[in-house]
Design an enzyme around this catalytic site. Structure first.
Site, PDB file in Angstrom:
ATOM      1  N   LYS A  22     -63.473  79.313 -18.215  1.00 25.75           N
ATOM      2  CA  LYS A  22     -63.661  77.992 -18.815  1.00 25.75           C
ATOM      3  C   LYS A  22     -65.103  77.513 -18.618  1.00 25.75           C
ATOM      4  O   LYS A  22     -65.751  77.065 -19.574  1.00 25.75           O
ATOM      5  CB  LYS A  22     -62.706  76.987 -18.171  1.00 25.75           C
ATOM      6  CG  LYS A  22     -63.081  75.540 -18.389  1.00 25.75           C
ATOM      7  CD  LYS A  22     -62.293  74.661 -17.440  1.00 25.75           C
ATOM      8  CE  LYS A  22     -62.842  73.287 -17.249  1.00 25.75           C
ATOM      9  NZ  LYS A  22     -64.098  73.132 -16.568  1.00 25.75           N
ATOM     10  N   ASN A  23     -65.608  77.606 -17.391  1.00 22.23           N
ATOM     11  CA  ASN A  23     -66.931  77.021 -17.133  1.00 22.23           C
ATOM     12  C   ASN A  23     -68.058  77.791 -17.818  1.00 22.23           C
ATOM     13  O   ASN A  23     -69.120  77.228 -18.079  1.00 22.23           O
ATOM     14  CB  ASN A  23     -67.190  76.914 -15.626  1.00 22.23           C
ATOM     15  CG  ASN A  23     -66.402  75.776 -14.998  1.00 22.23           C
ATOM     16  OD1 ASN A  23     -65.790  74.974 -15.711  1.00 22.23           O
ATOM     17  ND2 ASN A  23     -66.397  75.712 -13.677  1.00 22.23           N
ATOM     18  N   CYS A 117     -63.617  65.397 -14.544  1.00 22.70           N
ATOM     19  CA  CYS A 117     -62.734  65.186 -13.394  1.00 22.70           C
ATOM     20  C   CYS A 117     -63.360  64.172 -12.446  1.00 22.70           C
ATOM     21  O   CYS A 117     -64.572  64.179 -12.237  1.00 22.70           O
ATOM     22  CB  CYS A 117     -62.527  66.505 -12.646  1.00 22.70           C
ATOM     23  SG  CYS A 117     -61.328  67.580 -13.425  1.00 22.70           S
ATOM     24  N   ARG A 122     -71.109  61.770  -9.925  1.00 21.93           N
ATOM     25  CA  ARG A 122     -71.578  63.035 -10.522  1.00 21.93           C
ATOM     26  C   ARG A 122     -72.888  62.762 -11.249  1.00 21.93           C
ATOM     27  O   ARG A 122     -72.935  62.656 -12.474  1.00 21.93           O
ATOM     28  CB  ARG A 122     -70.502  63.605 -11.447  1.00 21.93           C
ATOM     29  CG  ARG A 122     -69.215  63.904 -10.705  1.00 21.93           C
ATOM     30  CD  ARG A 122     -68.190  64.642 -11.534  1.00 21.93           C
ATOM     31  NE  ARG A 122     -68.529  66.040 -11.743  1.00 21.93           N
ATOM     32  CZ  ARG A 122     -67.704  66.930 -12.289  1.00 21.93           C
ATOM     33  NH1 ARG A 122     -66.505  66.561 -12.661  1.00 21.93           N
ATOM     34  NH2 ARG A 122     -68.083  68.172 -12.466  1.00 21.93           N
ATOM     35  N   ASP A 307     -64.092  74.709  -6.379  1.00 27.49           N
ATOM     36  CA  ASP A 307     -63.007  74.699  -7.359  1.00 27.49           C
ATOM     37  C   ASP A 307     -61.775  75.466  -6.886  1.00 27.49           C
ATOM     38  O   ASP A 307     -60.757  75.483  -7.587  1.00 27.49           O
ATOM     39  CB  ASP A 307     -63.495  75.257  -8.706  1.00 27.49           C
ATOM     40  CG  ASP A 307     -64.395  74.264  -9.434  1.00 27.49           C
ATOM     41  OD1 ASP A 307     -64.605  73.148  -8.914  1.00 27.49           O
ATOM     42  OD2 ASP A 307     -64.892  74.604 -10.530  1.00 27.49           O
ATOM     43  N   ARG A 399     -56.538  71.157 -19.574  1.00 28.47           N
ATOM     44  CA  ARG A 399     -57.974  71.215 -19.865  1.00 28.47           C
ATOM     45  C   ARG A 399     -58.552  72.588 -19.529  1.00 28.47           C
ATOM     46  O   ARG A 399     -59.494  73.035 -20.186  1.00 28.47           O
ATOM     47  CB  ARG A 399     -58.725  70.181 -19.000  1.00 28.47           C
ATOM     48  CG  ARG A 399     -58.683  68.768 -19.502  1.00 28.47           C
ATOM     49  CD  ARG A 399     -59.665  67.920 -18.703  1.00 28.47           C
ATOM     50  NE  ARG A 399     -60.870  68.695 -18.459  1.00 28.47           N
ATOM     51  CZ  ARG A 399     -61.466  68.811 -17.279  1.00 28.47           C
ATOM     52  NH1 ARG A 399     -61.022  68.195 -16.229  1.00 28.47           N
ATOM     53  NH2 ARG A 399     -62.564  69.537 -17.162  1.00 28.47           N
TER      54      ARG A 399
HETATM   55  C1  UD1 Z   1     -69.849  72.698 -12.118  1.00 27.52           C
HETATM   56  C2  UD1 Z   1     -68.445  73.079 -12.541  1.00 27.52           C
HETATM   57  C3  UD1 Z   1     -67.442  72.445 -11.578  1.00 27.52           C
HETATM   58  C4  UD1 Z   1     -67.773  72.823 -10.145  1.00 27.52           C
HETATM   59  C5  UD1 Z   1     -69.222  72.554  -9.816  1.00 27.52           C
HETATM   60  C6  UD1 Z   1     -69.638  73.088  -8.454  1.00 27.52           C
HETATM   61  C7  UD1 Z   1     -68.661  73.301 -14.936  1.00 27.52           C
HETATM   62  C8  UD1 Z   1     -68.281  72.769 -16.284  1.00 27.52           C
HETATM   63  N1  UD1 Z   1     -68.219  72.589 -13.878  1.00 27.52           N
HETATM   64  O1  UD1 Z   1     -69.934  71.283 -12.199  1.00 27.52           O
HETATM   65  O2  UD1 Z   1     -66.150  72.921 -11.933  1.00 27.52           O
HETATM   66  O3  UD1 Z   1     -66.954  72.070  -9.275  1.00 27.52           O
HETATM   67  O4  UD1 Z   1     -70.085  73.161 -10.795  1.00 27.52           O
HETATM   68  O5  UD1 Z   1     -69.417  74.467  -8.398  1.00 27.52           O
HETATM   69  O6  UD1 Z   1     -69.268  74.341 -14.810  1.00 27.52           O
HETATM   70  N2  UD1 Z   1     -75.963  67.012  -8.421  1.00 27.52           N
HETATM   71  C9  UD1 Z   1     -76.963  66.082  -8.293  1.00 27.52           C
HETATM   72  N3  UD1 Z   1     -77.763  65.819  -9.387  1.00 27.52           N
HETATM   73  C10 UD1 Z   1     -77.586  66.460 -10.574  1.00 27.52           C
HETATM   74  C11 UD1 Z   1     -76.559  67.413 -10.694  1.00 27.52           C
HETATM   75  C12 UD1 Z   1     -75.751  67.674  -9.590  1.00 27.52           C
HETATM   76  O7  UD1 Z   1     -77.150  65.493  -7.243  1.00 27.52           O
HETATM   77  O8  UD1 Z   1     -78.341  66.181 -11.520  1.00 27.52           O
HETATM   78  C13 UD1 Z   1     -75.098  67.307  -7.258  1.00 27.52           C
HETATM   79  C14 UD1 Z   1     -73.634  66.888  -7.506  1.00 27.52           C
HETATM   80  O9  UD1 Z   1     -73.409  65.535  -7.156  1.00 27.52           O
HETATM   81  C15 UD1 Z   1     -72.877  67.848  -6.597  1.00 27.52           C
HETATM   82  C16 UD1 Z   1     -73.754  69.112  -6.604  1.00 27.52           C
HETATM   83  O10 UD1 Z   1     -75.023  68.715  -7.091  1.00 27.52           O
HETATM   84  O11 UD1 Z   1     -72.840  67.344  -5.283  1.00 27.52           O
HETATM   85  C17 UD1 Z   1     -73.233  70.233  -7.454  1.00 27.52           C
HETATM   86  O12 UD1 Z   1     -73.058  69.775  -8.794  1.00 27.52           O
HETATM   87  P1  UD1 Z   1     -73.162  70.757 -10.043  1.00 27.52           P
HETATM   88  O13 UD1 Z   1     -73.334  72.159  -9.548  1.00 27.52           O
HETATM   89  O14 UD1 Z   1     -74.154  70.195 -10.989  1.00 27.52           O
HETATM   90  O15 UD1 Z   1     -71.720  70.634 -10.690  1.00 27.52           O
HETATM   91  P2  UD1 Z   1     -71.350  70.571 -12.208  1.00 27.52           P
HETATM   92  O16 UD1 Z   1     -72.298  71.409 -13.000  1.00 27.52           O
HETATM   93  O17 UD1 Z   1     -71.111  69.156 -12.634  1.00 27.52           O
END
Ligand code: UD1
Length: 420
Positions: A22-23, A117, A122, A307, A399
């Protein structure tokens, strides 16, 4: 309203075939917006997030057709950054990948501030910093994000946190930029590599995905004309691995990549489970004893994935002894423990730590899915529990997991979807 009714207490045994990730798929579909041509993507999971993404791509002018059960063909010759997509893009988080792609392709992109979620705050500051470093102007106001640029020029970008989303988004924006972009401290998850492989297949020049530095040499155009197959879902595979341990079952997980699951394999062995991953594209997991206690910290790949934290939490709820989980990625990912406690678990969660006092067994109860992976965890808990469990809020599960009840049923679970 739909719910699952699960009669538990049976060890899960047999074979399960894992779907495409999915991701990866929710990033590869918008990545196709960079292509001035036609491409075909195979091994796409048929889940609600993908169906929603197809609607989003169509609102940008892409022609998208299902050309097989898991195959999509996209004609992205005429795409533009339409504001018709604002409502749709607000509905889920990965819609923000269209920002990077459209910025790269059209030098203008807008999406509604994304949902997804509820795992705590986020932020997307790193995505925005990356776009700005490439020369874009980004405005976040009135519930939308608008990014514009006269031109994008390659540069060096250091990510403070190895964010999956920021790594992919910067990569997308940089593919057609002038010159070379270097991403330092990128995320290394398997789906980062998969997105880079997809883009390279379509004509991009990205090197180092999956390592500490990614280099993207800008190209003039992606022509497409190729077929790409999405990587198997590491999290779905891990979900069934943990289901085998939780129910003292014996499951062979087909169509998976064992190297992507080494952190999970290590923890299962530590708990007293057994693993055979010698065949290279399947993993057999079986467990004949009560799992032993563990200490786990979730970490970016190759660490233990956040996850799979709720799913291993279910196992630890019945482990022999007291276990501790430290959730280092998301600030609010223990909501499922409230539901497990309704089933007899003894879990105390505070902040980013949860303490699991292992009980002998869980019992059935009505429970509510709070997010996608919590939903998968509750199905495992229900299969393991004595008696009948009713699981509500199935839209979270739909989802991200294709035919989940069919897959569990084929392993011997007594699970039924009913409409109330
Ligand atoms: C993706 C996955 C999600 C998984 C996560 C961590 C998808 C669609 N979703 O989410 O299932 O749980 O990776 O493996 O691929 N952060 C910041 N600033 C930013 C972006 C992130 O501070 O601009 C922080 C977030 O708050 C979090 C950490 O970085 O603590 C990791 O987030 P991130 O790896 O970006 O997760 P997602 O891409 O949203």
């Amino acid at each position: 309203m739909e719910k699952f009714i699960v009669k538990g207490g049976t060890p899960l045994k047999g074979e399960v075939k894992i779907s495409g990730a999915k991701n990866a798929a929710v990033a590869i579909l918008p990545a196709a917006l960079l292509i001035d041509g036609v491409c075909t993507i195979d091994n796409i999971p048929n889940i609600s997030d993908i169906r929603l993404y197809i609607d989003i791509l169509r609102s940008f002018g892409a022609k998208v057709e299902w050309t097989g059960q898991h195959e999509i063909t996209l004609d992205t010759r005429n795409v533009c950054a339409s504001d018709k997509s604002l409502e749709l893009t607000r509905k889920f988080r990965a819609s923000y990948y269209s920002l990077g792609s459209l910025l790269g392709r059209c030098k203008m992109a807008q999406v509604g501030i994304p949902g997804g979620c509820n795992l705590g705050a986020r932020p997307i500051d790193l995505h925005i910093k990356g776009f700005e470093a490439l020369g874009a102007t980004v405005d976040v106001s009135h519930g939308k994000i608008v990014a514009t640029a006269d031109k994008l020029v390659g540069t060096s970008i250091y990510l403070d946190i190895p964010s999956v989303g920021a790594t992919i988004n910067v990569m997308l924006a940089a593919v057609l930029a002038k010159g070379t972009t270097i991403i330092d401290n990128p995320a290394k998850e398997p789906h980062i590599v998969d997105v880079a492989n997809f883009l390279n297949t379509m004509g991009a020049d990205i090197r180092g995905a999956g390592t500490d530095v990614i280099k993207i040499h800008g190209v003039k155009k992606l022509s497409g004309g190729k077929t790409y197959s999405v990587v198997p879902d590491q999290i779905e595979a891990g979900t069934f691995m943990l289901a085998a341990v939780a129910t003292k079952g014996d499951i062979t997980i087909k169509n998976c990549i064992p190297e992507h699951l080494e952190s999970v394999t290590a923890k299962i062995i530590e708990m007293g489970g057994n693993i055979d991953d010698s065949k290279g594209d399947e993993i057999r997991v079986w467990c004949n004893q009560r799992p032993s206690k563990l200490t786990i910290k979730t970490l970016p790949y190759p660490g233990f994935p956040t996850d799979l934290q709720p799913q291993i939490g279910v196992v630890l709820s019945v482990a022999d002894g007291t276990s501790i989980i430290n959730e280092s990625i998301w600030e609010s990912r223990f909501q499922y423990t409230v539901e497990l406690n309704k089933m007899g678990a003894q879990i105390t969660a505070q902040g980013q730590t949860a303490i699991f006092e292992g009980v002998e067994s869980l019992y059935g109860a009505p429970v509510y899915t709070t997010d996608l992976r919590a939903g998968a965890a509750l199905i495992i808990a229900a299969c393991m529990a004595q008696g009948t469990t009713e699981i509500y809020n199935l839209s979270h599960i739909d989802r991200g997991y294709e035919n989940i009840e069919d897959k569990f049923r084929a392993l011997g679970a007594n699970i039924e979807r009913v409409t109330e």
